[in-house]
Design a protein around this motif. Structure first.
Motif, PDB file in Angstrom:
ATOM      1  N   ALA A  24      31.798  34.578  41.969  1.00 41.56           N
ATOM      2  CA  ALA A  24      32.971  35.340  41.627  1.00 41.56           C
ATOM      3  C   ALA A  24      33.268  35.231  40.174  1.00 41.56           C
ATOM      4  N   VAL A  25      33.051  34.347  39.481  1.00 39.82           N
ATOM      5  CA  VAL A  25      33.165  33.988  38.098  1.00 39.82           C
ATOM      6  C   VAL A  25      32.280  34.823  37.334  1.00 39.82           C
ATOM      7  N   LEU A  26      30.927  34.662  37.640  1.00 42.58           N
ATOM      8  CA  LEU A  26      29.777  35.426  37.024  1.00 42.58           C
ATOM      9  C   LEU A  26      30.084  36.864  36.916  1.00 42.58           C
ATOM     10  N   VAL A  27      30.244  37.652  38.465  1.00 45.40           N
ATOM     11  CA  VAL A  27      30.680  38.858  38.544  1.00 45.40           C
ATOM     12  C   VAL A  27      31.942  39.424  37.619  1.00 45.40           C
ATOM     13  N   CYS A  28      32.803  38.698  37.695  1.00 48.06           N
ATOM     14  CA  CYS A  28      34.029  39.141  36.826  1.00 48.06           C
ATOM     15  C   CYS A  28      34.032  39.000  35.453  1.00 48.06           C
ATOM     16  N   HIS A  29      33.091  38.002  35.094  1.00 47.41           N
ATOM     17  CA  HIS A  29      32.756  37.828  33.531  1.00 47.41           C
ATOM     18  C   HIS A  29      32.101  38.720  33.020  1.00 47.41           C
ATOM     19  N   ASP A  35      39.087  35.826  35.097  1.00 44.17           N
ATOM     20  CA  ASP A  35      38.913  34.827  35.743  1.00 44.17           C
ATOM     21  C   ASP A  35      39.509  34.587  36.966  1.00 44.17           C
ATOM     22  N   PRO A  36      38.847  34.742  38.118  1.00 44.47           N
ATOM     23  CA  PRO A  36      39.487  34.760  39.628  1.00 44.47           C
ATOM     24  C   PRO A  36      40.208  33.446  39.930  1.00 44.47           C
ATOM     25  N   ARG A  37      39.956  32.443  38.991  1.00 45.22           N
ATOM     26  CA  ARG A  37      40.343  31.083  39.196  1.00 45.22           C
ATOM     27  C   ARG A  37      41.597  30.831  38.643  1.00 45.22           C
ATOM     28  N   GLN A  38      42.130  31.742  37.713  1.00 49.23           N
ATOM     29  CA  GLN A  38      43.282  31.881  36.939  1.00 49.23           C
ATOM     30  C   GLN A  38      44.337  33.249  37.533  1.00 49.23           C
ATOM     31  N   GLN A  39      43.722  33.979  38.101  1.00 53.46           N
ATOM     32  CA  GLN A  39      44.444  35.168  38.575  1.00 53.46           C
ATOM     33  C   GLN A  39      44.521  35.315  40.010  1.00 53.46           C
ATOM     34  N   PRO A  44      38.287  31.600  43.873  1.00 58.14           N
ATOM     35  CA  PRO A  44      37.030  32.372  43.394  1.00 58.14           C
ATOM     36  C   PRO A  44      36.157  32.967  44.436  1.00 58.14           C
ATOM     37  N   GLY A  45      36.654  33.990  45.274  1.00 52.52           N
ATOM     38  CA  GLY A  45      36.066  34.532  46.369  1.00 52.52           C
ATOM     39  C   GLY A  45      36.224  36.272  46.267  1.00 52.52           C
ATOM     40  N   ALA A  46      35.598  36.661  47.435  1.00 49.77           N
ATOM     41  CA  ALA A  46      35.447  38.071  47.262  1.00 49.77           C
ATOM     42  C   ALA A  46      36.980  38.738  47.630  1.00 49.77           C
ATOM     43  N   SER A  47      37.839  38.217  48.465  1.00 45.91           N
ATOM     44  CA  SER A  47      38.902  38.834  48.504  1.00 45.91           C
ATOM     45  C   SER A  47      40.129  38.735  47.308  1.00 45.91           C
ATOM     46  N   ASN A  48      39.846  37.600  46.526  1.00 40.67           N
ATOM     47  CA  ASN A  48      40.694  37.534  45.283  1.00 40.67           C
ATOM     48  C   ASN A  48      40.241  38.712  44.367  1.00 40.67           C
ATOM     49  N   VAL A  49      38.898  38.593  44.235  1.00 41.38           N
ATOM     50  CA  VAL A  49      38.294  39.668  43.219  1.00 41.38           C
ATOM     51  C   VAL A  49      38.686  40.940  43.479  1.00 41.38           C
ATOM     52  N   PHE A 102      29.379  23.106  39.055  1.00 41.17           N
ATOM     53  CA  PHE A 102      29.609  24.022  37.907  1.00 41.17           C
ATOM     54  C   PHE A 102      30.873  24.292  37.713  1.00 41.17           C
ATOM     55  N   SER A 103      31.777  23.972  38.211  1.00 40.91           N
ATOM     56  CA  SER A 103      33.320  24.587  38.386  1.00 40.91           C
ATOM     57  C   SER A 103      34.143  23.148  38.539  1.00 40.91           C
ATOM     58  N   ARG A 104      33.889  22.309  38.245  1.00 44.53           N
ATOM     59  CA  ARG A 104      34.646  21.011  38.270  1.00 44.53           C
ATOM     60  C   ARG A 104      35.016  20.679  39.620  1.00 44.53           C
TER      61      ARG A 104
END
Length: 195
Positions: A24-29, A35-39, A44-49, A102-104
């Motif tokens: 999700a992060v790579l696609v959004c970037h 960043d789907p982890r902040q919105q 970080p999944g397809a539903s949130n994206v 890779f994402s803490r």
């Protein structure tokens, strides 16, 4: 044989690392989306994206998450390793998505990665799971409800189609339901978001 044990262990580690790849992060970037982890739901999944981005971005995220689960479990088959190694790789890929290096160690819900892993373990099982998820999301328009419903029905599907996978599938489903604790609470309160 020590060499075989080392190869088995390395394959499981690789499966975890594959699971850790934040699709999700790579696609959004790459598509200029926040960043789907902040919105949105911060998941970080397809539903949130889909909520914060576009259908195309969500589709690529879904394919990425399914793909990494499938590749992680296919790897031991390609290397002609024991079935047990493939089962460990399925669990490792899912844990990689839930707790990514890779994402803490803050990952997603794991549904798509689990579907990809099951698709590699048993294509008929994976296809039926995807169909069940698709039917539930088309009826209820609630991603979490479709995911939970798929997780609840998957052991029965495994028992019918691939009984040798029943225990690992049950473990995977328990992990998936655990990741949806907050969604379950919102579903019971009637506040879960729809598409």
């Amino acid at each position: 044989m020590p060499e075989l044990e080392l190869l088995n262990s390395m394959t499981v580690v690789i499966a975890y690392l594959l699971g850790s790849v934040p699709s999700a992060v790579l696609v959004c970037h790459s598509m200029g989306i926040a960043d789907p982890r902040q919105q949105g739901s911060r998941n970080p999944g397809a539903s949130n994206v889909l909520r914060i981005g576009s259908r195309a971005a969500a589709g690529f995220t879904l394919l990425g998450d399914i793909g990494k689960g499938w590749v992680a479990v296919s790897l031991p088959y390609w290397l002609k390793l024991p079935q047990e190694t493939a089962l460990w790789c399925a669990l490792a890929a899912l844990l990689g998505h839930l707790y990514p290096l890779f994402s803490r160690f803050r990952g997603g819900k794991g549904v798509a990665t689990a579907l990809g892993a099951c698709l590699a373990l048993s294509p008929p099982l994976g296809v039926i799971q995807i169909l069940v998820w698709g039917i539930l999301i088309s009826i209820g328009r609630i991603a979490s409800l479709a995911s939970i419903g798929c997780a609840l029905t998957s052991p029965l599907i495994a028992w019918i189609l691939a009984p040798e996978l029943l225990m690992p599938v049950m473990l995977i489903c328990i992990l998936l339901i655990t990741t949806h604790r907050e969604n379950l609470r919102r579903l019971m309160q009637g506040t879960e978001s729809r598409f």
